[in-house]
Design a protein around this motif. Structure first.
Motif, PDB file in Angstrom:
ATOM      1  N   ASN A 115       0.810  -1.225   0.000  1.00  0.00           N
ATOM      2  CA  ASN A 115       0.000   0.000   0.000  1.00  0.00           C
ATOM      3  C   ASN A 115       0.841   1.273   0.000  1.00  0.00           C
ATOM      4  OD1 ASN A 115      -2.437  -1.288  -0.223  1.00  0.00           O
ATOM      5  ND2 ASN A 115      -2.905  -1.245   1.956  1.00  0.00           N
ATOM      6  N   LEU A 130      -5.702   2.882  -4.069  1.00  0.00           N
ATOM      7  CA  LEU A 130      -5.583   1.869  -3.021  1.00  0.00           C
ATOM      8  C   LEU A 130      -6.788   0.934  -3.012  1.00  0.00           C
ATOM      9  CD1 LEU A 130      -4.102   3.947  -0.067  1.00  0.00           C
ATOM     10  CD2 LEU A 130      -3.045   1.965  -1.159  1.00  0.00           C
ATOM     11  N   PRO A 311      -8.075  -0.446   3.301  1.00  0.00           N
ATOM     12  CA  PRO A 311      -7.480   0.616   2.485  1.00  0.00           C
ATOM     13  C   PRO A 311      -7.962   2.014   2.861  1.00  0.00           C
ATOM     14  CG  PRO A 311      -9.108  -0.607   1.209  1.00  0.00           C
ATOM     15  CD  PRO A 311      -8.914  -1.367   2.488  1.00  0.00           C
TER      16      PRO A 311
END
Length: 387
Positions: A115, A130, A311
């Motif tokens: 990420n 993301l 995320p």
């Protein structure tokens, strides 16, 4: 969207990471028959990785500063692949357990640094990218559980499935090793003052609590739904794979949808709260399911509810917590991974004592804490904006 090579590589990494996480629960009944272990033993196979994942997360900033995030994620994929191959060749439960521990090292590097890599590639639109990239984690779950479930039903040995997945993981790691001029990596994340800066901010701890229980809610379904379907509804592995696949497909849909409808980090706080309310309602409904068809429906809505947590919490944190973003992502993952290990193990423990159905109580409790966390987050960020 401007797709870069690192986006494709990161999507592949999360796909493989997902496959390595769910291949054990979908094969759990077959493995238990061969090695004669209980629900607690099965939970240990999922939970024990968390210790090494956590260690790798804590060391990942230092490792990334030495060899770059890109190379570190590729190395993590190699470790995961070789560990899967080793587990497939293991002669005993203890050897499988050791392979799961080693796999945790590779999983931790993938979890910690994928990420942040995507964020470095798209610093101005990180939440959109993301959520899209993290959708491939859910897609990896869907493909793995459905394909594995059907192959098990056709008497393909679980060992062959582990070895095949491991080979694919090693081959996929090649995407990370060529140099990439399209990304400028940020932050070394090894300075103690950066750690202290994150820890000193109360909003960080609220987000850490949220991602812990978000991970717990996700893991409860991802790890145990296949076994629950086989035991509670007396079905074969293919039906269990379909159930887990439905949950993961809904997660993929939810993450892609979140990427499309994102309104910036301020609006995303409300998205997290309403997703938690939906999850709590559905988790209560899980207890009332009279048939496997209704249970499948509950799994779908549960997947939608849990989709944005990981995320979006990480992306939101960059707006409200000051400090190095790479370190922030790593520390939040350090909070989320124990949630996954906790839910995996405690549900196995409760399953031995009271049965898997009663062990599902972990899910609504997790959602209730999530609701409280996001209400608190809304209050604290509102106060922050005023000041």
């Amino acid at each position: 969207m401007k797709i870069k090579r690192i986006d494709i590589a990161s999507s592949a990494a999360l796909f493989i990471y997902a496959a390595s996480m769910v291949i054990t629960p979908i094969c759990l009944i077959s493995m238990a028959r061969e090695f004669s272990f209980t629900y607690s033993g099965g939970g240990a196979l999922g939970g024990v990785k968390s210790f090494l994942i956590l260690a790798a997360l804590l060391a990942s900033g230092f490792i990334a500063s030495l060899i770059t995030k890109r190379i570190a994620v590729g190395l993590g994929m190699v470790i995961v692949g070789l560990s899967l191959i080793g587990a497939g060749l293991s002669p005993s439960y203890e050897m499988v357990l050791i392979c799961m521990v080693i796999m945790g090292l590779g999983s931790g590097l993938i979890e910690a640094l994928t990420n942040p890599l995507v964020h470095d590639a798209h610093p101005l639109e990180s939440n959109k990218y993301l959520n899209y990239v993290n959708a491939f984690y859910s897609i990896g779950v869907v493909v793995t559980v459905i394909l594995t479930g059907f192959l098990l039903s056709y008497q393909v040995p679980w060992r062959a499935l582990f070895i095949g997945t491991g080979i694919i993981a090693v081959l996929s790691s090649i995407l990370f090793f060529p140099p990439d001029d399209q990304i400028t990596e940020s932050g070394e994340s090894v300075r103690w003052k950066d750690w202290a800066q994150c820890f000193s901010q109360p909003i960080f701890w609220v987000l850490a609590l949220a991602i812990f229980f978000g991970g717990a809610a996700e893991a409860a379904f991802t790890f145990w739904s296949a076994s629950y379907i086989q035991v509670h509804f007396t079905t074969l592995a293919d039906a269990a794979g379909i159930g887990t696949g439905i949950f993961a497909l809904a997660m993929a849909i939810g993450r892609i949808g979140t990427g499309k409808m994102t309104r910036g980090h301020h609006g995303d706080r409300w998205l997290l709260l309403w997703a938690s309310v939906l999850g709590f309602i559905v988790s209560i409904g899980v207890y009332l399911t009279p048939s496997i068809a209704v249970f499948y429906l509950m799994l779908f809505f549960s997947g939608l509810a849990v989709a944005p947590y990981w995320p979006t919490i990480q992306s939101v944190s960059t707006s409200f917590v000051s400090g190095d973003h790479t370190l922030l992502f790593i520390l939040l993952s350090c909070a989320g991974i124990p949630g996954i290990g906790f839910a995996t193990w405690i549900m196995g423990y409760f399953g031995d004592l009271y049965g898997l159905q009663k062990a599902l109580i972990v899910i609504p409790v997790s959602y209730a804490i999530l609701i409280a966390s996001f209400i608190l987050l809304l209050h604290m960020t509102k106060q922050q904006q005023k000041s």
